[in-house]
Design an enzyme around this catalytic site. Structure first.
Site, mmCIF file in Angstrom:
data_model
loop_
_atom_site.group_PDB
_atom_site.id
_atom_site.type_symbol
_atom_site.label_atom_id
_atom_site.label_comp_id
_atom_site.label_asym_id
_atom_site.label_seq_id
_atom_site.Cartn_x
_atom_site.Cartn_y
_atom_site.Cartn_z
ATOM 1 N NE ARG A 234 -4.303 -1.076 0.520
ATOM 2 C CZ ARG A 234 -4.638 -2.240 -0.485
ATOM 3 N NH1 ARG A 234 -3.754 -2.720 -1.265
ATOM 4 N NH2 ARG A 234 -5.627 -2.847 -0.130
ATOM 5 C CD GLU A 263 -3.801 2.921 -5.324
ATOM 6 O OE1 GLU A 263 -2.629 2.901 -5.054
ATOM 7 O OE2 GLU A 263 -4.485 1.978 -5.646
ATOM 8 C CG HIS A 281 -3.734 -1.035 -6.895
ATOM 9 N ND1 HIS A 281 -4.084 -0.450 -5.423
ATOM 10 C CD2 HIS A 281 -3.522 -2.155 -6.522
ATOM 11 C CE1 HIS A 281 -4.239 -1.437 -4.738
ATOM 12 N NE2 HIS A 281 -3.951 -2.423 -5.006
#
Ligand code: 8YV
Length: 315
Positions: A234, A263, A281
């Site tokens: 993360r 994000e 991601h």
């Protein structure tokens, strides 16, 4: 029996959507322009939330759903769910551990290889014709035999380290305590000390309020001007401002990142840098794994509404 009403926080692939629609009355939070109006209208009926790791469910949302019984996460990370708010009301929380471990580890190692060997720049060199016009691609850095530091030797960190062992790397790790399942790898409690002896520094620990910015300026600078930092966990585990400063000044050699503060909007300072490899991601983003994650999330929901034990409960 009527279908339970469910609030869906973000989009899923169509196979998951179809399966959810089949069993629940689904309200798509992410499609509502006026979210407050949607909550005012359907909030009192909602019994389940289906969310994703990075989207979670905050205290405000939980408070708006008086009949909420379960928050099912399509993802392993539960840092974006307010667990205290859920616990206080006896709301169950589930995630999807295990099924995504290999993919996340694979992408972490792929980033390390790609950054160290200049794979993306090499592709551009070949494609743009520079190979023919300017000659050979600048020499890059060897991977095999280097020193790797893994911050967080949980499921994902362990799989990263196993893969690195096949590259004959000298592996060390940091965690809350030494792990008996990792007798061959050196335990170094202090992240700065780990970073100082690492050519590759992998951030693989699950995120929480306690781990916020555990990778701070000191750790980043300890990875050093020749080091490579990889983050597939993360963004909150890393001080992003310090990371950007170090990448810009050269105090950190380079980075491979799958996660970002804010994000999907990435700090434009990243985009201007050529010593960072950016990914959207997508570490768990394979069809095979996302199918397994979707199934496990639904298995948890099904078990809950059947009054059975939850396969992968967080609380
Ligand atoms: C996903 C994740 O990107 O597992 C997690 O915690 O962040 C990711 O695997 C996402 O949550 C998929 O729905």
């Amino acid at each position: 029996m009527s279908k339970p009403e469910l609030l869906q926080i973000g989009p899923y692939p169509e196979w998951d959507q179809a399966a959810l629609d089949e069993s629940y009355v689904v309200h798509k939070y992410f499609e509502a322009d006026d979210k407050a109006a949607l909550l005012a209208e359907v909030g009192p009926n909602i019994r389940a939330i289906a969310t994703r790791g990075e989207l979670g469910a905050d205290a405000e949302l939980i408070a708006a759903l008086p009949k909420l019984e379960i928050i099912a996460i399509n993802g392993v990370g539960y840092d974006a769910v307010d667990l205290d708010a859920a616990k206080a009301r006896g709301i169950r929380v589930t995630n999807t551990p295990g099924v995504l471990t290999d993919d996340v580890a694979d992408l972490g190692v792929a980033l390390a290889l790609a950054v160290s060997r200049g794979v993306v720049g090499g592709e551009a060199w070949a494609r743009s014709g520079k190979w023919a016009s300017e000659g050979l691609y600048p020499l890059q850095h060897k991977v095999t035999g280097k020193r790797a530091g893994v911050l967080g030797l949980g499921r994902i960190g362990f799989e990263v380290a196993k893969r690195l062992a096949a590259f004959n790397m000298e592996i060390a790790y940091s965690d809350i305590s030494a792990k008996d399942y990792a007798p061959d790898w050196e335990f170094i409690a202090d992240p700065v000390a780990l970073a100082l002896r690492s050519d590759f520094f992998f951030v693989t620990l699950s995120a929480s309020a306690e781990t916020r910015h555990i990778v701070n300026k000191e750790v980043i600078e300890a990875v050093g001007p020749d080091g490579i930092l990889i983050n597939v966990s993360r963004a909150s585990n890393v001080d992003e401002e310090a990371l950007l400063d170090a990448l810009e000044s050269g105090k950190l050699g380079s980075a491979g990142l799958d996660v970002f503060d804010g994000e999907p909007n990435i700090n434009p300072r990243f985009v201007a840098l050529d010593n960072v490899l950016l990914q959207p991601h997508q570490a768990s983003g394979t069809i095979e794994t996302r199918k397994a994650m979707g199934q496990l999330m639904r298995d948890n929901l099904t078990a809950h509404f059947a009054g059975q034990e939850l396969p992968t409960a967080v609380i």
